[in-house]
Design a protein around this motif. Structure first.
Motif, PDB file in Angstrom:
ATOM      1  N   UNK A   1       0.868  -0.936   0.465  1.00 10.89           N
ATOM      2  CA  UNK A   1       0.138  -0.139  -0.027  1.00 10.89           C
ATOM      3  C   UNK A   1       0.397   1.336  -0.114  1.00 10.89           C
ATOM      4  N   UNK A   2       2.133   1.158   0.538  1.00 12.10           N
ATOM      5  CA  UNK A   2       2.977   2.707   1.329  1.00 12.10           C
ATOM      6  C   UNK A   2       3.500   2.910  -0.690  1.00 12.10           C
ATOM      7  N   UNK A   3       4.067   1.406  -1.158  1.00  9.36           N
ATOM      8  CA  UNK A   3       4.545   1.631  -2.434  1.00  9.36           C
ATOM      9  C   UNK A   3       3.618   2.098  -3.853  1.00  9.36           C
ATOM     10  N   UNK A   4       2.099   2.129  -3.070  1.00 10.34           N
ATOM     11  CA  UNK A   4       0.960   2.062  -4.585  1.00 10.34           C
ATOM     12  C   UNK A   4       0.499   3.895  -4.248  1.00 10.34           C
ATOM     13  N   UNK A   5       0.793   3.748  -3.623  1.00  8.28           N
ATOM     14  CA  UNK A   5       0.370   5.373  -2.353  1.00  8.28           C
ATOM     15  C   UNK A   5       1.827   6.429  -3.436  1.00  8.28           C
ATOM     16  N   UNK A   6       2.829   5.913  -3.426  1.00  8.54           N
ATOM     17  CA  UNK A   6       4.205   6.847  -4.105  1.00  8.54           C
ATOM     18  C   UNK A   6       3.842   7.055  -5.633  1.00  8.54           C
ATOM     19  N   UNK A   7       3.456   5.773  -5.477  1.00  6.22           N
ATOM     20  CA  UNK A   7       3.647   5.697  -7.469  1.00  6.22           C
ATOM     21  C   UNK A   7       2.057   6.256  -7.888  1.00  6.22           C
ATOM     22  N   UNK A   8       1.135   6.682  -7.380  1.00  2.00           N
ATOM     23  CA  UNK A   8       0.099   7.737  -7.818  1.00  2.00           C
ATOM     24  C   UNK A   8       0.392   8.873  -7.208  1.00  2.00           C
ATOM     25  N   UNK A   9       1.439   9.364  -6.599  1.00  2.00           N
ATOM     26  CA  UNK A   9       1.972  10.227  -6.430  1.00  2.00           C
ATOM     27  C   UNK A   9       1.296  11.074  -5.614  1.00  2.00           C
ATOM     28  N   UNK A  10       0.757  10.268  -4.428  1.00  2.00           N
ATOM     29  CA  UNK A  10       0.103  11.439  -3.284  1.00  2.00           C
ATOM     30  C   UNK A  10       0.725  10.766  -2.080  1.00  2.00           C
ATOM     31  N   UNK A  11       0.212  11.494  -1.176  1.00  2.00           N
ATOM     32  CA  UNK A  11       0.884  11.452   0.386  1.00  2.00           C
ATOM     33  C   UNK A  11      -0.230  10.579   0.547  1.00  2.00           C
ATOM     34  N   UNK A  12      -1.547   9.884   1.016  1.00  2.00           N
ATOM     35  CA  UNK A  12      -1.810   8.987   1.937  1.00  2.00           C
ATOM     36  C   UNK A  12      -3.075   8.887   1.654  1.00  2.00           C
ATOM     37  N   UNK A  13      -3.906   7.531   1.541  1.00  5.02           N
ATOM     38  CA  UNK A  13      -5.055   7.530   1.843  1.00  5.02           C
ATOM     39  C   UNK A  13      -6.189   7.587   2.091  1.00  5.02           C
ATOM     40  N   UNK A  14      -6.846   8.827   1.872  1.00  5.44           N
ATOM     41  CA  UNK A  14      -8.332  10.272   2.453  1.00  5.44           C
ATOM     42  C   UNK A  14      -8.969   8.693   3.171  1.00  5.44           C
ATOM     43  N   UNK A  15      -8.911   8.204   4.586  1.00  3.17           N
ATOM     44  CA  UNK A  15      -9.713   8.417   5.524  1.00  3.17           C
ATOM     45  C   UNK A  15     -11.787   8.909   5.562  1.00  3.17           C
ATOM     46  N   UNK A  16     -11.836   9.597   4.541  1.00  2.00           N
ATOM     47  CA  UNK A  16     -12.860  10.329   4.341  1.00  2.00           C
ATOM     48  C   UNK A  16     -12.771  10.524   3.121  1.00  2.00           C
ATOM     49  N   UNK A  17     -14.068  10.726   2.354  1.00  2.00           N
ATOM     50  CA  UNK A  17     -14.092  10.720   1.434  1.00  2.00           C
ATOM     51  C   UNK A  17     -15.111  12.070   1.234  1.00  2.00           C
ATOM     52  N   UNK A  18     -14.879  13.127   0.983  1.00  2.00           N
ATOM     53  CA  UNK A  18     -15.547  14.588   0.490  1.00  2.00           C
ATOM     54  C   UNK A  18     -16.506  14.824  -0.602  1.00  2.00           C
ATOM     55  N   UNK A  19     -15.569  14.121  -1.600  1.00  2.00           N
ATOM     56  CA  UNK A  19     -15.856  14.788  -2.825  1.00  2.00           C
ATOM     57  C   UNK A  19     -15.780  13.584  -4.184  1.00  2.00           C
ATOM     58  N   UNK A  20     -16.772  13.508  -4.227  1.00  2.00           N
ATOM     59  CA  UNK A  20     -17.148  12.364  -4.549  1.00  2.00           C
ATOM     60  C   UNK A  20     -17.172  12.392  -6.609  1.00  2.00           C
ATOM     61  N   UNK A  21     -16.691  10.902  -7.479  1.00  2.00           N
ATOM     62  CA  UNK A  21     -16.960  11.013  -8.960  1.00  2.00           C
ATOM     63  C   UNK A  21     -18.388  11.290  -9.090  1.00  2.00           C
ATOM     64  N   UNK A  22     -18.408  11.822 -10.565  1.00  2.00           N
ATOM     65  CA  UNK A  22     -19.210  11.654 -11.398  1.00  2.00           C
ATOM     66  C   UNK A  22     -19.660  10.651 -11.612  1.00  2.00           C
ATOM     67  N   UNK A  23     -21.446  10.664 -12.105  1.00  2.00           N
ATOM     68  CA  UNK A  23     -21.061   9.320 -12.166  1.00  2.00           C
ATOM     69  C   UNK A  23     -21.464   9.497 -13.886  1.00  2.00           C
ATOM     70  N   UNK A  24     -21.225   7.858 -14.924  1.00  2.00           N
ATOM     71  CA  UNK A  24     -21.062   8.625 -16.087  1.00  2.00           C
ATOM     72  C   UNK A  24     -21.743   9.092 -16.901  1.00  2.00           C
TER      73      UNK A  24
END
Length: 590
Positions: A527-550
């Protein structure tokens, strides 16, 4: 190993099934533990433990994980990724991993992204905004759903400052799994190359969405462009008029001319010189507006098209597309169509796919923009170091022009207005200057946007701020792989050196295996390596922004959709014609 056979038993029979149970000191539990041996020689029974089936050999390396993630950004499945790796390594026996291992890791990456996709992208862009100088990122949410995004880095802003006089933008749709619309803002640099000056994502093509996007663009770049080039989308027309009231707005000539075949019959176009005369009129940049209007009316009367609605609408909007109304607009000659934007969109589409997560789309965008800027900065560097000799152009334009030269003030003007339109002196002016023994171009006629030093040295020295960044650990890993590949490339023709290098690496491998046996890699490390490969700091615990439906964009459709006039015209042109008994020709009339 194995499974217990499924034998039915009558539980209501008091005497039981009559079968005796077998006494055994082991149970069948479908255990997966096993050991595999590989025979060394067919003539002997000597064997060795098969290394590729061991737990250590089937552990994914950093390069394997990176290869899987990079393949996923190009929408390549895990099985095909495994086949590619086997092809690169010279066979499946050299991979050491099974396709199921690739599938498991890709599923793990997908589970980490999942419904956090939009939240991850916003967090990543905000992180870049905090880390990078003069980086702009804006986003908009509606009911906690990502509705729009805009971003521009320092390089985009420097480019716009120098070359933002004429811009165009167009929307393309093959970018992500949610169908969000990718809008790329394009300009032209001093080498007449297309450059990126900002980008955005929209969840719909409404007037409000385009207005928000243009406001974010203006907030990042401050000044208005002189000319904005778009297609005939009504939402874009109203948004540009509202946000860029002082800018000239021009419609794409190519889109307009493409519709011509749908507005008149194919037989009419093929058997008259209307297309030739119409094209010559609407593309003429040398005539005055009054002359265009009179010639248009004559052309419409001659071919009895004055009552056609499309021609009436296009004449009403003539100030938005006819070159005669733009002849005094500086630098409008740089772009007449949005083909530049469509070409850049096509370039970016090579790095993206409609099935991508948003986080994958941003990774692909950064890769593509990095490649584009590498080519641009190489061209700038080569141009600055090259020696150029100017050769005066020979020959005059076919259009008659009058050149006025004021020698005391060294002012020159041509009636063709070529300099006003493009910022470059025309052939006629060069001929007059040469005849008057003026050997140097006057300083006031050398615009900054066409100079070799238009791009500042600061920009050339900048790193590609839009590219992905890695931490020190992964930089060292990449450097180690590169060092090994470099040495192998140099030792491949020297067997003694290659044997010596292999022996050293074998010793290092044995030490690494012993270290790995006592320090097993856990899923947390994955998981730590995946986070670094995606270029993010951490996996958010809460989701405040959701992706739109298709979403369904204007450019998409189903089998039940209405057929456009252009498609009807093309189908009619392909339809096999019959022989007319009146003219004895194969035509579309009877």
């Amino acid at each position: 190993m194995g499974r217990i056979p499924n034998r039915s038993t009558d539980t209501l029979d008091p005497e039981g099934s009559g079968r005796n149970k077998r006494n055994s000191n082991f149970k069948i539990t479908d255990c997966k533990a096993l050991i595999k041996f590989e025979r060394l020689h067919m003539q002997t029974n000597a064997c060795k433990i098969c290394e590729r089936y061991s737990k250590c050999a089937r552990r994914l390396s950093y390069k394997d994980k990176e290869f899987i993630v990079r393949s996923s950004t190009s929408n390549i499945g895990a099985t095909k990724t495994h086949k590619l790796q086997a092809s690169l390594q010279g066979g499946y026996e050299n991979v050491g991993l099974e396709a199921i291992d690739y599938k498991n890791f890709r599923r793990k990456v997908g589970n980490i992204i999942g419904d956090k996709d939009a939240q991850l992208v916003v967090d990543k862009m905000n992180m870049r905004k905090d880390e990078l100088h003069n980086y702009t990122f804006e986003y908009k949410c509606v009911d906690s759903v990502l509705n729009a995004m805009f971003w521009a880095d320092e390089t985009d802003k420097l480019y716009y400052k120098e070359f933002g006089d004429v811009i165009s933008f167009d929307a393309t749709f093959r970018t992500n799994k949610y169908g969000m619309i990718f809008v790329l803002f394009t300009a032209i640099d001093n080498h007449k190359r297309s450059i990126n000056i900002g980008a955005g994502l929209l969840s719909n093509e409404s007037i409000e969405s385009y207005c928000w996007l243009l406001e974010a663009f203006l907030k990042a770049h401050v000044k208005h462009p002189q000319l904005v080039l778009t297609d005939q989308d009504p939402a874009i027309l109203q948004a540009v008029e509202a946000i860029f009231p002082t800018s000239n707005h021009r419609l794409c000539m190519w889109h307009i001319m493409k519709k011509l075949q749908a507005k008149v019959s194919v037989d009419f176009l093929e058997n008259t010189d209307f297309r030739k005369r119409f094209t010559k009129l609407v593309w003429n940049v040398y005539i005055e507006p009054e002359v265009f209007e009179s010639r248009w009316k004559l052309l419409m009367r001659k071919f009895k098209l004055q009552d056609k609605r499309w021609f009436k609408d296009m004449y009403r909007d003539r100030k938005l597309w006819i070159p005669a109304y733009f002849k005094d607009v500086p630098l409008h000659g740089l772009m007449k169509t949005i083909s530049r934007s469509e070409s850049v969109n096509s370039f970016f589409n090579k790095y993206s796919n409609s099935g991508n997560f948003l986080i994958y789309f941003m990774m692909n965008y950064n890769t593509a923009i990095g490649k584009q800027r590498n080519a641009q900065q190489k061209l700038e560097h080569d141009t600055k170091n090259a020696k150029h000799e100017m050769t005066l152009p020979s020959g005059l334009l076919e259009h008659a022009a009058t050149v006025e030269l004021k020698l005391p003030k060294k002012e020159v003007k041509c009636s063709c207005n070529h300099f006003i339109r493009t910022g470059i002196l025309c052939h006629q002016i060069f001929a007059v200057l040469k005849n008057n023994h003026i050997e140097e171009i006057l300083e006031q006629y050398i615009l900054r946007r066409w100079r070799r030093d238009a791009i500042s040295s600061h920009l050339l020295a900048m790193k590609h701020v839009a590219m992905e960044t890695e931490d020190d650990t992964f930089k060292l890993i990449t450097e180690a792989y590169n060092n090994i590949e470099y040495r192998l490339d140099h030792f491949k023709r020297r067997k003694e050196k290659l044997l010596e290098f292999v022996e050293k690496t074998r010793t290092l491998k044995q030490a690494a295996m012993e270290f790995g046996s006592s320090n097993q890699t856990s899923s947390d490390n994955d998981e730590e390596e995946i986070i670094r490969m995606l270029g993010i700091r951490s996996i958010p615990d809460e989701i405040n922004i959701h992706p739109p439906t298709s979403i369904r964009t204007k450019g998409s459709g189903t089998k039940k959709r209405m057929v456009s006039a252009i498609e009807k015209a093309i189908a009619a042109a392909k339809k096999k014609s019959r022989m007319c008994t009146g003219c004895n020709q194969y035509v579309n009339h009877n």
